[in-house]
Motif scaffolding. Sequence first.
Motif, PDB file in Angstrom:
ATOM      1  N   SER A 257      41.426  49.560  44.139  1.00 38.08           N
ATOM      2  CA  SER A 257      40.167  48.995  43.648  1.00 38.08           C
ATOM      3  C   SER A 257      39.020  49.266  44.602  1.00 38.08           C
ATOM      4  O   SER A 257      37.849  49.208  44.214  1.00 38.08           O
ATOM      5  CB  SER A 257      40.307  47.482  43.446  1.00 38.08           C
ATOM      6  OG  SER A 257      41.288  47.175  42.480  1.00 38.08           O
TER       7      SER A 257
ATOM      8  N   SER B 209      41.756  43.889  28.381  1.00 34.62           N
ATOM      9  CA  SER B 209      42.320  42.923  29.317  1.00 34.62           C
ATOM     10  C   SER B 209      41.999  41.497  28.897  1.00 34.62           C
ATOM     11  O   SER B 209      42.852  40.607  28.962  1.00 34.62           O
ATOM     12  CB  SER B 209      41.771  43.186  30.719  1.00 34.62           C
ATOM     13  OG  SER B 209      42.204  42.211  31.633  1.00 34.62           O
TER      14      SER B 209
ATOM     15  N   ARG C 292      34.445  40.718  45.370  1.00 31.37           N
ATOM     16  CA  ARG C 292      35.402  40.518  44.271  1.00 31.37           C
ATOM     17  C   ARG C 292      36.747  41.162  44.594  1.00 31.37           C
ATOM     18  O   ARG C 292      37.803  40.563  44.349  1.00 31.37           O
ATOM     19  CB  ARG C 292      34.833  41.108  42.977  1.00 31.37           C
ATOM     20  CG  ARG C 292      35.646  40.775  41.738  1.00 31.37           C
ATOM     21  CD  ARG C 292      34.983  41.317  40.492  1.00 31.37           C
ATOM     22  NE  ARG C 292      35.095  42.765  40.417  1.00 31.37           N
ATOM     23  CZ  ARG C 292      34.523  43.489  39.464  1.00 31.37           C
ATOM     24  NH1 ARG C 292      33.795  42.906  38.537  1.00 31.37           N
ATOM     25  NH2 ARG C 292      34.681  44.804  39.441  1.00 31.37           N
ATOM     26  N   ILE C 293      36.718  42.357  45.146  1.00 27.13           N
ATOM     27  CA  ILE C 293      37.956  43.051  45.515  1.00 27.13           C
ATOM     28  C   ILE C 293      38.694  42.286  46.601  1.00 27.13           C
ATOM     29  O   ILE C 293      39.925  42.129  46.560  1.00 27.13           O
ATOM     30  CB  ILE C 293      37.633  44.492  45.968  1.00 27.13           C
ATOM     31  CG1 ILE C 293      37.079  45.313  44.803  1.00 27.13           C
ATOM     32  CG2 ILE C 293      38.879  45.162  46.547  1.00 27.13           C
ATOM     33  CD1 ILE C 293      36.406  46.601  45.222  1.00 27.13           C
TER      34      ILE C 293
ATOM     35  N   THR D 285      37.905  46.437  29.865  1.00 23.98           N
ATOM     36  CA  THR D 285      37.571  45.032  30.092  1.00 23.98           C
ATOM     37  C   THR D 285      37.904  44.191  28.868  1.00 23.98           C
ATOM     38  O   THR D 285      38.476  43.093  28.979  1.00 23.98           O
ATOM     39  CB  THR D 285      36.076  44.882  30.432  1.00 23.98           C
ATOM     40  OG1 THR D 285      35.772  45.692  31.579  1.00 23.98           O
ATOM     41  CG2 THR D 285      35.729  43.442  30.754  1.00 23.98           C
TER      42      THR D 285
ATOM     43  N   ASP E 152      35.670  51.313  43.811  1.00 21.43           N
ATOM     44  CA  ASP E 152      34.484  50.823  43.107  1.00 21.43           C
ATOM     45  C   ASP E 152      33.340  50.527  44.076  1.00 21.43           C
ATOM     46  O   ASP E 152      32.191  50.936  43.846  1.00 21.43           O
ATOM     47  CB  ASP E 152      34.821  49.562  42.307  1.00 21.43           C
ATOM     48  CG  ASP E 152      35.759  49.843  41.148  1.00 21.43           C
ATOM     49  OD1 ASP E 152      35.832  51.006  40.705  1.00 21.43           O
ATOM     50  OD2 ASP E 152      36.417  48.895  40.676  1.00 21.43           O
TER      51      ASP E 152
ATOM     52  N   ARG F  80      42.433  48.250  35.618  1.00 22.88           N
ATOM     53  CA  ARG F  80      42.274  49.680  35.321  1.00 22.88           C
ATOM     54  C   ARG F  80      43.180  50.531  36.212  1.00 22.88           C
ATOM     55  O   ARG F  80      43.790  51.501  35.758  1.00 22.88           O
ATOM     56  CB  ARG F  80      40.820  50.098  35.526  1.00 22.88           C
ATOM     57  CG  ARG F  80      39.843  49.520  34.518  1.00 22.88           C
ATOM     58  CD  ARG F  80      38.427  49.781  34.974  1.00 22.88           C
ATOM     59  NE  ARG F  80      38.141  49.113  36.238  1.00 22.88           N
ATOM     60  CZ  ARG F  80      37.136  49.448  37.050  1.00 22.88           C
ATOM     61  NH1 ARG F  80      36.349  50.465  36.743  1.00 22.88           N
ATOM     62  NH2 ARG F  80      36.931  48.783  38.168  1.00 22.88           N
TER      63      ARG F  80
ATOM     64  N   GLU G  57      45.321  44.088  42.142  1.00 24.24           N
ATOM     65  CA  GLU G  57      44.491  45.250  41.890  1.00 24.24           C
ATOM     66  C   GLU G  57      43.811  45.124  40.538  1.00 24.24           C
ATOM     67  O   GLU G  57      44.308  44.455  39.632  1.00 24.24           O
ATOM     68  CB  GLU G  57      45.375  46.506  41.919  1.00 24.24           C
ATOM     69  CG  GLU G  57      44.655  47.801  42.155  1.00 24.24           C
ATOM     70  CD  GLU G  57      45.647  48.921  42.420  1.00 24.24           C
ATOM     71  OE1 GLU G  57      45.424  49.708  43.347  1.00 24.24           O
ATOM     72  OE2 GLU G  57      46.674  48.999  41.705  1.00 24.24           O
ATOM     73  N   ASP G  58      42.654  45.760  40.403  1.00 24.24           N
ATOM     74  CA  ASP G  58      41.963  45.771  39.116  1.00 24.24           C
ATOM     75  C   ASP G  58      42.894  46.341  38.042  1.00 24.24           C
ATOM     76  O   ASP G  58      43.658  47.286  38.291  1.00 24.24           O
ATOM     77  CB  ASP G  58      40.697  46.635  39.227  1.00 24.24           C
ATOM     78  CG  ASP G  58      39.843  46.569  37.980  1.00 24.24           C
ATOM     79  OD1 ASP G  58      40.195  47.233  36.982  1.00 24.24           O
ATOM     80  OD2 ASP G  58      38.823  45.862  37.997  1.00 24.24           O
TER      81      ASP G  58
END
Length: 263
Positions: free
Chosen positions: A32, A235, A81-82, A232, A35, A92, A89-90
């Motif tokens: 992530s 999810s 946020r990460i 998004t 980003d 995606r 993990e995100d």
Amino acid sequence: MTPWLAAVCGAATMSVAFIIAWGLARKWDNYSLVDAVWAFGICFTGIFWLAACGDGSVKLWLAGGLLAMWSLRLGSHLERRIRRAHPQEDARYTKLREVWSGRVPAAFFWFFQVQALSVVILALPFLFIAADRDRAWSPWESVGLAITLLGICGEALADAQMTRFKSGNPGEKEICQKGLWRYSRHPNYFFESVIWLGFYIYACGSAWGWTTIHAPAIIVFLLLKVTGIPPTEASAVRRKGDAYRRYQETTSSFIPWPPKRMG
């Protein structure tokens, strides 16, 4: 420094920066990170070009200021946020791990290099601004400045409203429908596209700046079709089920608009 040399130096620097980012992401087992590096990378590249090719005019200073405002706010927001979500993990990148099973590190290496290339391509409006010999202020810069500031303020407000909602420890099925999120399911994405439209219009005040229409077009395409809304939404539907489906039925997906009445 000539624009061509500046472009090559900027591209080489971003390639190396994303190699380092890939190494850190692999070490931390969390891809992530890309980003935040992407957002900061566009800032570094654009401002490097403005400084290397420019002469310190107001036109260039304001272009760099707008880019820094966008990048530092978004990059810091993504970094927080990460960090809060780590080691999760995100979604995606979790999905990409599944797709690239058996070759995850190598696949992400090239993914990070593609992100480095995207940084260079998207920062090109600022190279054209820097390379333009005419430093005179025009209506293009005025309109671009206003639109970019509107986008930055709108995106910051949307992110702040979502952060406030999440800090209230909502239930798993609850959905943020306060403020801008009442009128759009993705107001942050909408205002991100506004920012890039502003960057483009600002660049139109410079020779050949109009050719960088690809920058806002790419951003809008990514937001609507690739890395933005589709994953998004998928999810959100998995996590929130029918509650989110009702939200989809009543609320615009992108452009803020009064919600529909159910039934």
